[in-house]
Structures are given as structure tokens and as C-alpha cells.
Design a protein around this motif. Structure first.
Motif, short mmCIF file in Angstrom:
data_model
loop_
_atom_site.label_atom_id
_atom_site.label_comp_id
_atom_site.label_asym_id
_atom_site.label_seq_id
_atom_site.Cartn_x
_atom_site.Cartn_y
_atom_site.Cartn_z
N GLU A 1 0.84 -1.19 0.00
CA GLU A 1 0.00 0.00 0.00
C GLU A 1 0.88 1.24 0.00
N GLY A 2 0.23 2.39 -0.12
CA GLY A 2 0.96 3.65 -0.16
C GLY A 2 1.65 3.94 1.16
N ALA A 3 2.22 5.13 1.23
CA ALA A 3 2.95 5.54 2.43
C ALA A 3 2.03 5.52 3.63
N ALA A 4 2.58 5.22 4.78
CA ALA A 4 1.78 5.12 6.00
C ALA A 4 1.15 6.47 6.31
N GLY A 5 -0.14 6.44 6.62
CA GLY A 5 -0.85 7.66 6.95
C GLY A 5 -1.26 8.49 5.76
N ALA A 6 -0.99 8.01 4.54
CA ALA A 6 -1.34 8.79 3.35
C ALA A 6 -2.81 8.61 3.03
N ALA A 7 -3.40 9.66 2.43
CA ALA A 7 -4.81 9.59 2.07
C ALA A 7 -5.03 8.72 0.85
N ASP A 8 -4.00 8.59 -0.02
CA ASP A 8 -4.10 7.78 -1.24
C ASP A 8 -3.46 6.42 -0.98
N PRO A 9 -4.24 5.33 -1.01
CA PRO A 9 -3.68 4.00 -0.71
C PRO A 9 -3.01 3.32 -1.89
N ARG A 10 -2.93 3.95 -3.02
CA ARG A 10 -2.34 3.29 -4.19
C ARG A 10 -0.87 2.96 -3.92
N PRO A 11 -0.40 1.79 -4.45
CA PRO A 11 0.98 1.37 -4.19
C PRO A 11 1.99 2.31 -4.87
N LEU A 12 3.19 2.32 -4.28
CA LEU A 12 4.28 3.14 -4.80
C LEU A 12 5.26 2.25 -5.57
N VAL A 13 5.62 2.68 -6.77
CA VAL A 13 6.57 1.95 -7.61
C VAL A 13 7.80 2.82 -7.81
N PRO A 14 8.99 2.32 -7.41
CA PRO A 14 10.20 3.12 -7.58
C PRO A 14 10.50 3.38 -9.05
N PHE A 15 11.16 4.48 -9.34
CA PHE A 15 11.53 4.84 -10.69
C PHE A 15 12.51 3.83 -11.30
N ARG A 16 13.39 3.25 -10.46
CA ARG A 16 14.39 2.32 -11.00
C ARG A 16 13.72 1.07 -11.60
N LEU A 17 12.61 0.63 -10.97
CA LEU A 17 11.89 -0.51 -11.53
C LEU A 17 11.25 -0.14 -12.87
N LEU A 18 10.76 1.08 -12.96
CA LEU A 18 10.15 1.53 -14.21
C LEU A 18 11.20 1.65 -15.31
N ARG A 19 12.42 2.07 -14.93
CA ARG A 19 13.50 2.13 -15.93
C ARG A 19 13.83 0.73 -16.45
N GLU A 20 13.92 -0.22 -15.53
CA GLU A 20 14.20 -1.60 -15.95
C GLU A 20 13.09 -2.12 -16.85
N LEU A 21 11.83 -1.80 -16.50
CA LEU A 21 10.71 -2.24 -17.33
C LEU A 21 10.78 -1.61 -18.71
N HIS A 22 11.14 -0.33 -18.76
CA HIS A 22 11.25 0.36 -20.05
C HIS A 22 12.36 -0.26 -20.91
N GLU A 23 13.51 -0.55 -20.29
CA GLU A 23 14.61 -1.16 -21.04
C GLU A 23 14.22 -2.56 -21.55
N HIS A 24 13.52 -3.29 -20.71
CA HIS A 24 13.10 -4.64 -21.13
C HIS A 24 12.13 -4.57 -22.32
N LEU A 25 11.17 -3.67 -22.26
CA LEU A 25 10.23 -3.56 -23.38
C LEU A 25 10.93 -3.13 -24.66
N ARG A 26 11.91 -2.25 -24.52
CA ARG A 26 12.63 -1.81 -25.71
C ARG A 26 13.49 -2.92 -26.28
N GLU A 27 14.14 -3.72 -25.40
CA GLU A 27 14.98 -4.83 -25.88
C GLU A 27 14.13 -5.91 -26.56
N GLN A 28 12.95 -6.15 -26.02
CA GLN A 28 12.08 -7.18 -26.58
C GLN A 28 11.35 -6.71 -27.85
#
Length: 206
Positions: free
Chosen positions: A41-68
Motif C-alpha cells: 500500500e501507499g505511504a503510511a498515513g497517506a490519504a491515497d492508498p495506491r501502491p508506490l513503484v520506484p523509478f528504477r523498476l520503471l526504468r528496468e521495465l522500459h529497457e526490457h520492453l525496448r529490448e524485446q
């Protein structure tokens, strides 16, 4: 500084069973880390419960999609996602510094108050300008006394000189006195005019 984003429904749906990322052939470690990030879940005590995804994971995902060579673009997956800006926690202020600033503010306020009320209060002018004002008054009175004394001496001298000098012209005393009075009056009027102009100039300086 932002280092993650709140995942939208599109990204969560794409990573789920039968989602678009399942067909992209993600590497198991990358998929596991993405699923772990989306499962939290989101940060503790935050009003928005949506999960947080680090930028480094998104970079890896972007590189993987481009390589494939996947036709899926990262910006499409991030539809509905928002950058997460963590709340900046201000460090506590030094109490000694706060107390010193308060003393400086009070001191400046007092100085400003004294400067504004300096011409209103009757004590400050008497304390600071007693000798100077008294000196100006003494000089002014002295100048007036000297001017009056010079006026009397000049008129008397003009009368005496005319009276004594007219004996060569008039033999009668009445004529000599009248001539002396006329000359003394003319000299007195000239001296009075000069004295009045001088006093107007001195008053204009105050």
C-alpha cells in the motif's frame, strides 16, 4: 525529491493475470519485484492508498520492453499514475537561534518606536537639544541687543554731527536743531530698514 510514483489501474491490470505485461515475457526477477511493489500500500498515513513503484523498476521495465521490441509503451502503462512527492519534514529550529531572533526583533521594534516618537515626546528634545537651543536663543537675543544699540548710537551720532556742523550754515539754534532732527530721522529710517531686512533673513533660516 520524487523517487517513485503511485501506480494507476492500468499498470496494475497489465501486470495481473492475462495482462499486457504477461505477453511481454518479463524476466522472473523483474516481474517479482514489480508484483511486490504493487502489492504494497501507499505511504503510511497517506490519504491515497495506491501502491508506490520506484523509478528504477520503471526504468528496468522500459529497457526490457525496448529490448524485446514490444509494441507496448511505458507511457501507456503509466496512464492514471501520479508522481509521488513525499512530504518534506522541516528540521526543528534551534531554540537558541529562535530566542536570539526574537531579541533582535524586539530591539529593532524599540529603536523604530523611539525614532518615530522622538519628535512627539517632550523628554527627548529637552535632553538632547537643551544646550543647542539655549545657545541659539542667546545668540539671537545678543544680535537684537547689538542691533538696537548700534541704531541708537548711529542716530545720536548723526544728530550730534549735524547739530555741530550746521552752526556754519545756520546761526539760530532752532534751525540747527531742526536740521539735526531731519538728518537723524533719515539715518534712523535707513538703519531701521537695514535692521528689519536682517531680522527677516535670520527668521527665514529657522
Amino acid at each position: 525529491m520524487a523517487s517513485s510514483l503511485r501506480a494507476g489501474r492500468r499498470l496494475c491490470r497489465a501486470l495481473g493475470p492475462g495482462g499486457e505485461l504477461e505477453a511481454a515475457g518479463l524476466a522472473p526477477p523483474l516481474r517479482a519485484r514489480l508484483e511486490a511493489a504493487l502489492a504494497t500500500e501507499g505511504a503510511a498515513g497517506a490519504a491515497d492508498p495506491r501502491p508506490l513503484v520506484p523509478f528504477r523498476l520503471l526504468r528496468e521495465l522500459h529497457e526490457h520492453l525496448r529490448e524485446q521490441g514490444s509494441p507496448l509503451f511505458l507511457h501507456e502503462l503509466l496512464e492514471g499514475s501520479e508522481i509521488y512527492l513525499p512530504e518534506v519534514v522541516k528540521p526543528p529550529r534551534n531554540p537558541e537561534l529562535v530566542a536570539r531572533l526574537e531579541r533582535i526583533k524586539v530591539q529593532l521594534a524599540n529603536e523604530e518606536y523611539k525614532r518615530i516618537t522622538r519628535n512627539v515626546s517632550g523628554q527627548a528634545p529637552r535632553r538632547d537639544g537643551t544646550l543647542a537651543d539655549f545657545g541659539r536663543q542667546v545668540r539671537s537675543v545678543k544680535a537684537v541687543v547689538i542691533a538696537i544699540f548700534n541704531f541708537i548710537i548711529t542716530v545720536a551720532a548723526a544728530f550730534t554731527c549735524t547739530y555741530l556742523g550746521s552752526q556754519f550754515i545756520f546761526s539760530e539754534m532752532a534751525a540747527r536743531v531742526l536740521a539735526a532732527v531731519i538728518v537723524a530721522s533719515m539715518v534712523g529710517l535707513a538703519e531701521l530698514y537695514i535692521m528689519v531686512r536682517a531680522m527677516e533673513g535670520e527668521l527665514g533660516e529657522f
